[in-house]
Design an enzyme around this catalytic site. Structure first.
Site, PDB file in Angstrom:
ATOM      1  CE  LYS A  63      49.861  57.986  21.148  1.00  0.00           C
ATOM      2  NZ  LYS A  63      51.224  57.468  21.000  1.00  0.00           N
TER       3      LYS A  63
ATOM      4  NE  ARG B 202      57.895  56.318  23.306  1.00  0.00           N
ATOM      5  CZ  ARG B 202      56.852  55.571  23.568  1.00  0.00           C
ATOM      6  NH1 ARG B 202      56.985  54.496  24.315  1.00  0.00           N
ATOM      7  NH2 ARG B 202      55.677  55.883  23.091  1.00  0.00           N
TER       8      ARG B 202
ATOM      9  CD  GLU C 151      53.467  55.824  16.733  1.00  0.00           C
ATOM     10  OE1 GLU C 151      52.311  55.425  16.500  1.00  0.00           O
ATOM     11  OE2 GLU C 151      53.780  56.386  17.802  1.00  0.00           O
TER      12      GLU C 151
ATOM     13  CB  THR D 221      57.694  59.427  21.137  1.00  0.00           C
ATOM     14  OG1 THR D 221      57.078  58.146  21.282  1.00  0.00           O
ATOM     15  CG2 THR D 221      57.812  60.040  22.523  1.00  0.00           C
TER      16      THR D 221
HETATM   17  C1  3PG Z   1      52.611  55.050  23.023  1.00  0.00           C
HETATM   18  O1  3PG Z   1      53.376  55.961  23.239  1.00  0.00           O
HETATM   19  O2  3PG Z   1      51.874  55.083  22.043  1.00  0.00           O
HETATM   20  C2  3PG Z   1      52.495  53.965  24.021  1.00  0.00           C
HETATM   21  O3  3PG Z   1      53.644  53.773  24.739  1.00  0.00           O
HETATM   22  C3  3PG Z   1      51.997  52.674  23.507  1.00  0.00           C
HETATM   23  O4  3PG Z   1      51.239  52.184  24.534  1.00  0.00           O
HETATM   24  P1  3PG Z   1      51.357  50.668  24.968  1.00  0.00           P
HETATM   25  O5  3PG Z   1      52.815  50.432  25.260  1.00  0.00           O
HETATM   26  O6  3PG Z   1      50.474  50.533  26.183  1.00  0.00           O
HETATM   27  O7  3PG Z   1      50.877  49.852  23.809  1.00  0.00           O
END
Ligand code: 3PG
Length: 211
Positions: free
Chosen positions: A128, A44, A40, A68
Site C-alpha cells: 500500500k 479503526r 477493506e 488499518t
Molecule cells: C486509508 O487509511 O486508506 C485512508 O484513510 C483512505 O484514504 P481516503 O480517506 O483519502 O480515501
C-alpha cells in the site's frame, strides 16, 4: 484468479469504517449492487472484527479484508473472523510475518524506499502506498517503479473519482484504495443508495481501462 489478480481486475478497494456491525451487511449489499465485491473493513473501530465475520459468512462472493491492521493481535482477530487480506497503514514486521505464515495476502503501507526494501525482504511484491497524496502521489510511484520494477502499489489517501484513472493507468499501480464512496456520513445516515451510486460510477470508470 488469486487475490492479487482479483484486486487488479477490480482496481479499487473501498476503505470502510463501520461504527456498528449492524451496518456491515447493508454496506456489503450496497457495494455488491454497485458492482464491486471488495471491501477493506478498517480496525479503526471495535465493530471491525464482527463486521468482517458477518460479511464473510453471508457473502462468500465478497472479497472482504481488514484494513488499518496495526498490530499482531488485530491481524489474528481479522484472519480469525474470515478476512481474506490484510492492509496496514505502515510496515509492521509481526503483522507481515503472521499473514505470510497464515497464507493471507498482506499489503503493508510503504512510502519510503527503506520500507519497500523491508517488504521485498519478506518476499512481498505489492504494497500500500499511503498517504499517497502527501507523499508525492503518482510522481513518487513513477520514481519507485524505475527503482523497484518488481513492486506494485495500491495508492491510498486522497484518491477519488477525479484522479483514480490517472493512478490506474500506471502499470505499477495494481489498484487504488479510497473512502470517497463509503464516507462515514453515508453510513451514519443509512444512505446506502449513495454508496451504490458512487461505487457504480467508479466501477464504470475503471471498466474503461481494466477489462
Ligand atoms: C486509508 O487509511 O486508506 C485512508 O484513510 C483512505 O484514504 P481516503 O480517506 O483519502 O480515501
Amino acid at each position: 484468479m488469486n487475490f492479487f489478480e482479483i484486486l487488479e481486475s477490480r482496481g479499487l478497494a473501498p476503505v470502510v469504517k463501520l461504527k456498528s456491525s449492524s451496518s456491515a451487511l447493508p454496506l456489503a449489499e450496497a457495494l455488491l449492487a454497485g458492482g464491486l465485491p471488495v471491501a477493506e473493513i478498517t480496525f479503526r473501530t471495535d465493530a471491525a472484527e464482527e463486521s468482517i465475520r458477518l460479511i464473510s459468512r453471508e457473502y462468500s462472493e465478497m472479497l472482504v479484508g481488514a484494513g488499518t491492521v496495526v498490530n499482531l493481535e488485530q491481524a489474528k482477530r481479522a484472519i480469525g473472523a474470515g478476512a481474506k487480506f490484510l492492509v496496514s497503514p505502515g510496515y509492521n514486521q509481526k503483522v507481515v510475518e503472521y499473514a505470510i505464515e497464515a497464507g493471507i495476502p498482506v499489503l503493508p503501507g510503504c512510502c519510503t524506499p527503506t520500507e519497500i526494501l523491508s517488504a521485498m525482504e519478506m518476499g512481498l511484491n505489492v504494497v500500500k502506498f499511503f498517504p499517497a497524496n502527501v507523499f508525492g502521489g503518482l510522481n513518487t510511484i513513477k520514481t519507485y517503479a524505475s527503482v523497484f520494477p518488481s513492486i506494485r502499489f495500491m495508492p491510498t489517501g486522497g484518491v477519488g473519482i477525479d484522479n483514480l484513472l490517472e493512478y490506474l493507468a500506471h502499470p505499477a499501480v495494481i489498484a487504488v484504495g479510497g473512502s470517497w464512496m463509503v464516507k462515514d456520513s453515508y453510513i451514519d445516515e443509512g444512505n446506502f443508495g449513495k454508496i451504490t451510486e458512487l461505487t457504480r460510477q467508479a466501477v464504470k470508470a475503471i471498466a474503461n481501462i481494466r477489462k
